[in-house]
Write an enzyme that holds these catalytic residues in place. Structure first.
Site, PDB file in Angstrom:
ATOM      1  N   HIS A 109      -8.487  -1.150  -2.286  1.00 49.09           N
ATOM      2  CA  HIS A 109      -8.073  -1.736  -1.003  1.00 49.09           C
ATOM      3  C   HIS A 109      -8.188  -0.701   0.118  1.00 49.09           C
ATOM      4  O   HIS A 109      -8.747  -0.996   1.190  1.00 49.09           O
ATOM      5  CB  HIS A 109      -6.637  -2.239  -1.122  1.00 49.09           C
ATOM      6  CG  HIS A 109      -6.075  -2.793   0.137  1.00 49.09           C
ATOM      7  ND1 HIS A 109      -6.186  -4.125   0.491  1.00 49.09           N
ATOM      8  CD2 HIS A 109      -5.405  -2.194   1.157  1.00 49.09           C
ATOM      9  CE1 HIS A 109      -5.605  -4.323   1.659  1.00 49.09           C
ATOM     10  NE2 HIS A 109      -5.110  -3.168   2.090  1.00 49.09           N
ATOM     11  N   GLU A 110      -7.689   0.516  -0.111  1.00 49.63           N
ATOM     12  CA  GLU A 110      -7.731   1.543   0.939  1.00 49.63           C
ATOM     13  C   GLU A 110      -9.162   1.993   1.215  1.00 49.63           C
ATOM     14  O   GLU A 110      -9.548   2.217   2.366  1.00 49.63           O
ATOM     15  CB  GLU A 110      -6.851   2.734   0.539  1.00 49.63           C
ATOM     16  CG  GLU A 110      -5.387   2.411   0.366  1.00 49.63           C
ATOM     17  CD  GLU A 110      -4.794   1.704   1.583  1.00 49.63           C
ATOM     18  OE1 GLU A 110      -5.222   2.003   2.720  1.00 49.63           O
ATOM     19  OE2 GLU A 110      -3.906   0.852   1.395  1.00 49.63           O
ATOM     20  N   HIS A 113     -10.840  -0.525   3.439  1.00 50.61           N
ATOM     21  CA  HIS A 113     -10.497  -0.324   4.851  1.00 50.61           C
ATOM     22  C   HIS A 113     -11.440   0.705   5.470  1.00 50.61           C
ATOM     23  O   HIS A 113     -11.898   0.560   6.610  1.00 50.61           O
ATOM     24  CB  HIS A 113      -9.064   0.197   4.986  1.00 50.61           C
ATOM     25  CG  HIS A 113      -8.019  -0.861   5.036  1.00 50.61           C
ATOM     26  ND1 HIS A 113      -8.071  -1.933   5.912  1.00 50.61           N
ATOM     27  CD2 HIS A 113      -6.860  -1.013   4.335  1.00 50.61           C
ATOM     28  CE1 HIS A 113      -7.002  -2.691   5.747  1.00 50.61           C
ATOM     29  NE2 HIS A 113      -6.257  -2.164   4.791  1.00 50.61           N
ATOM     30  N   GLU A 166      -6.687  -6.771   6.663  1.00 51.34           N
ATOM     31  CA  GLU A 166      -6.068  -6.719   5.341  1.00 51.34           C
ATOM     32  C   GLU A 166      -6.759  -7.676   4.368  1.00 51.34           C
ATOM     33  O   GLU A 166      -7.004  -7.333   3.205  1.00 51.34           O
ATOM     34  CB  GLU A 166      -4.579  -7.048   5.434  1.00 51.34           C
ATOM     35  CG  GLU A 166      -3.751  -6.007   6.152  1.00 51.34           C
ATOM     36  CD  GLU A 166      -3.806  -4.646   5.489  1.00 51.34           C
ATOM     37  OE1 GLU A 166      -3.802  -4.589   4.236  1.00 51.34           O
ATOM     38  OE2 GLU A 166      -3.869  -3.635   6.208  1.00 51.34           O
TER      39      GLU A 166
END
Length: 282
Positions: A109-110, A113, A166
């Site tokens: 997820h990070e 981003h 997100e």
């Protein structure tokens, strides 16, 4: 212009990285700590998948500096990424992350981003909002329009934009984890654990939050998981079977190394105690 803005983002990320290293210097776990070793090992596999994603989808993008992983001792359940590939993980997240598949969901997820350049988009959006805010003062020097504009801009632009980021990071991160041969279903498991860990009264309604609600995210994972599982089981599962066996060996080696360091620490402490006692007796 694109290259200049990309370079500026990376410079800002490097500056913030140095600032945070200084700020958290007393709480940063050493690189040979088992948590640090695990985060770096899992993160490295996610980055390999991310680099493949960039080459296939954004071939004009440079990969930037090698990724750094900083693990901070804290009760805070959080992780975040800075431009130019700096990932921070707070140990509080491990109350929801029980194995490497779960950790891959967080790091995927990070990393998502980062490769989607969400930090840079947030900065660009803030500049635009600030310009419009100043313009309202020209139209209405009393400041009444200004005080109405800022909350409206936050509610109508900033919050939906953050939620979109997100959701995109959830989607890309799921596929990065699958490409790296981590079980994609872990993402749903982690967010379900987070939902369970928060009381109903502690989370704001989705429309006034920077993040989608847990229910929205869990529903999204249900939609995306079949495609992610197809990638995970590609080549009749042979690729990931081999890689997951290699992961198991790496975990065993890390556990043995951690045990050896612990034994050395105890031996050094016992030796120091015995030396002090001999001096006292003499």
């Amino acid at each position: 212009m694109h290259k200049k803005s990309r370079e500026w983002e990376r410079q800002q990320g490097d500056l913030q990285y140095k600032h945070l290293l200084q700020h958290y210097r007393r709480d940063i776990l050493p690189p040979n700590h088992r948590a640090s070793v695990t985060v770096k090992r899992v993160g490295s596999r996610i980055v390999d998948a991310a680099n493949k994603f960039i080459m296939e989808n954004k071939p004009e993008e440079s990969l930037g500096s090698p990724y750094t992983y900083t693990v901070i001792r804290s009760n805070q359940a959080n992780a975040f990424v800075l431009p130019n590939n700096h990932i921070f993980v707070f140990t509080g997240i491990f109350q929801f992350v029980r194995n490497e598949d779960d950790l891959a969901a967080v790091l995927g997820h990070e990393t998502a981003h980062n490769i989607a350049r969400h930090a840079g988009e947030r900065v660009s959006g803030s500049i635009l909002i600030n310009m419009l805010a100043r313009f309202t003062l020209l139209l209405d020097p009393s400041g009444v329009l200004y005080t109405l504009f800022l909350p409206a801009a936050t509610l109508l632009h900033d919050l939906p934009h953050s939620r979109d980021h997100e959701i995109e990071a959830d989607y890309i991160g799921l596929y990065l984890a699958a490409e790296a041969c981590y079980d994609p279903t872990a993402a749903k498991r982690v967010f379900a654990a987070m939902k369970e860990g928060h009381s109903k009264g502690s989370t704001p309604p989705e429309f006034i939050s920077t993040h989608p609600s847990y229910d929205t995210r869990l529903s999204n994972f249900d939609t995306w998981l079949p495609g992610a599982m197809e990638k995970f089981h590609a080549d009749d599962g042979k690729k990931c079977d081999i890689i997951r066996k290699e992961m198991k060996i790496a975990r065993q080696k890390a556990a043995m190394e951690a045990k050896r360091r612990e034994e050395e620490k105890h031996y050094a402490a016992d030796s120091s105690k015995a030396f002090r006692e001999r001096r006292y007796d003499s």
